[in-house]
Design an enzyme around this catalytic site. Structure first.
Site, mmCIF file in Angstrom:
data_model
loop_
_atom_site.group_PDB
_atom_site.id
_atom_site.type_symbol
_atom_site.label_atom_id
_atom_site.label_comp_id
_atom_site.label_asym_id
_atom_site.label_seq_id
_atom_site.Cartn_x
_atom_site.Cartn_y
_atom_site.Cartn_z
ATOM 1 N N HIS A 144 -8.536 0.936 -5.690
ATOM 2 C CA HIS A 144 -7.906 0.099 -4.660
ATOM 3 C C HIS A 144 -7.282 -1.143 -5.294
ATOM 4 C CE1 HIS A 144 -7.760 -1.963 -0.633
ATOM 5 N NE2 HIS A 144 -7.883 -3.030 -1.416
ATOM 6 N N GLU A 145 -8.039 -1.815 -6.156
ATOM 7 C CA GLU A 145 -7.534 -3.040 -6.792
ATOM 8 C C GLU A 145 -6.409 -2.734 -7.781
ATOM 9 O OE1 GLU A 145 -8.287 -5.781 -5.557
ATOM 10 O OE2 GLU A 145 -9.939 -5.033 -4.323
ATOM 11 N N HIS A 148 -3.258 -2.389 -5.886
ATOM 12 C CA HIS A 148 -2.634 -3.676 -5.562
ATOM 13 C C HIS A 148 -1.732 -4.136 -6.702
ATOM 14 C CE1 HIS A 148 -4.215 -4.750 -1.717
ATOM 15 N NE2 HIS A 148 -5.478 -4.785 -2.089
ATOM 16 N N GLU A 231 -3.499 -3.827 2.617
ATOM 17 C CA GLU A 231 -4.847 -3.282 2.426
ATOM 18 C C GLU A 231 -4.870 -1.792 2.765
ATOM 19 O OE1 GLU A 231 -7.494 -4.682 1.018
ATOM 20 O OE2 GLU A 231 -6.185 -6.400 0.650
#
EC number: 3.4.24.-
Length: 304
Positions: A144-145, A148, A231
């Protein structure tokens, strides 16, 4: 379904960013009408201040964000082998350089990423996250990070924060100029050609004034809408990298079930965390929530 979600989130982001820039120019035009009775002057002012502030924000070092959140860099694999391997492998799958790795000594499970480009990326996790998650769950959070960073979300959020700040600066500047103008009788020196045009100008002035007063609130709501959308996109992109939505789902469930709040959180950094460090239990997103509800994120992941 996965790629449809990614494409839809990207389209939505483009609309939000375009709307944001238009909104800043509208605020500038309103200020031009209020202060100079000429919207063009306000447009130029907004464009100049906006470009300058965005440049300053984008050039700011990610080390500042890490310092604000008390993150300490992991300089070798021996210090945190599982974390290091996970970041390295996810970066390889994503096709980006391995980000710098940091740990925040906090018992609450959470993580965040920073860096305006993949070459300047950094990932930080809390000690609580390392202690609480299994390897495959950690992979979901790190993916997930990493997403980003790969999706340039940090650059987008930096621009959004800068635009909110610009609108606040413009609004404050307008209020000060109106105050000093009222003391010196600035607007009283403007004469209308007739009563009808004078009445129309008064209405335009009042509408512009109300718009400028409300602009910082509206801008903040737009910023948080962008944050929530990114998100969802990072969740979908993480599944694209891991091919395992269950890891991310279970990580979200564990983080949601953890009652510990982070001890020291920079207010300006709240939106960059994996989950809201304020531990909101809402099931529906509010206008001023930086993150979508975890239940909503899980539901979307389950439908992939």
């Amino acid at each position: 379904m996965l790629f449809e979600q990614i494409a839809a989130n990207k389209r939505k982001t483009i609309f939000i960013i375009l709307g944001f820039f238009i909104f800043v120019l509208m605020v500038g035009a309103a200020i031009g009408i209020i202060v100079w009775n000429n919207y063009l002057n306000g447009l130029i002012l907004a464009a100049v201040i906006g470009a300058f502030y965005i440049l300053i924000m984008v050039m700011s070092s990610s080390s500042v964000v890490m310092a604000m959140n008390h993150a300490k860099e992991v300089t070798s694999k021996d210090q945190a082998p599982v974390l290091w391997d996970t970041v390295e492998s996810m970066a390889m799958v994503a096709g980006i350089p391995m980000p710098k790795v940091y740990i925040v000594e906090d018992a609450s499970p959470n993580a965040f990423a920073t860096g305006i480009s993949p070459e300047k990326g950094a990932v930080a996790v809390t000690r609580g996250l390392l202690n609480k998650l299994e390897r495959y769950e950690l992979e979901g959070v790190i993916a997930h990070e990493i997403s980003h960073i790969r999706n340039y979300d940090i650059r987008l959020s930096t621009i959004a924060i800068a635009l909110v700040a610009v609108i606040a600066i413009l609004s404050d500047l307008a209020m000060r100029m109106i105050f000093w103008g009222s003391l010196t009788g600035g607007r009283n020196n403007r004469k209308s050609d007739n009563n009808n045009s004078g009445g129309a100008q008064a209405i335009i002035y009042i509408v512009a004034l109300i718009f400028v007063i409300l602009a910082p609130i509206i801008a903040t709501a737009i910023q948080f809408a962008l944050s929530r959308n990114r998100e969802y996109l990072a969740d979908a992109s993480a599944v694209e990298l891991t091919r395992n939505p269950d890891g991310l789902i279970q990580a979200l469930q564990k983080i949601s079930g953890d009652s510990k709040k982070m001890e020291e959180v920079s207010a300006s950094s709240e939106s960059i965390y994996f989950a809201s460090p304020l531990k909101s239990k809402k099931n529906k997103p509010g206008l001023f929530d930086s993150h979508p509800p975890i239940s909503s994120r899980i539901e979307r992941l389950e439908n992939m």
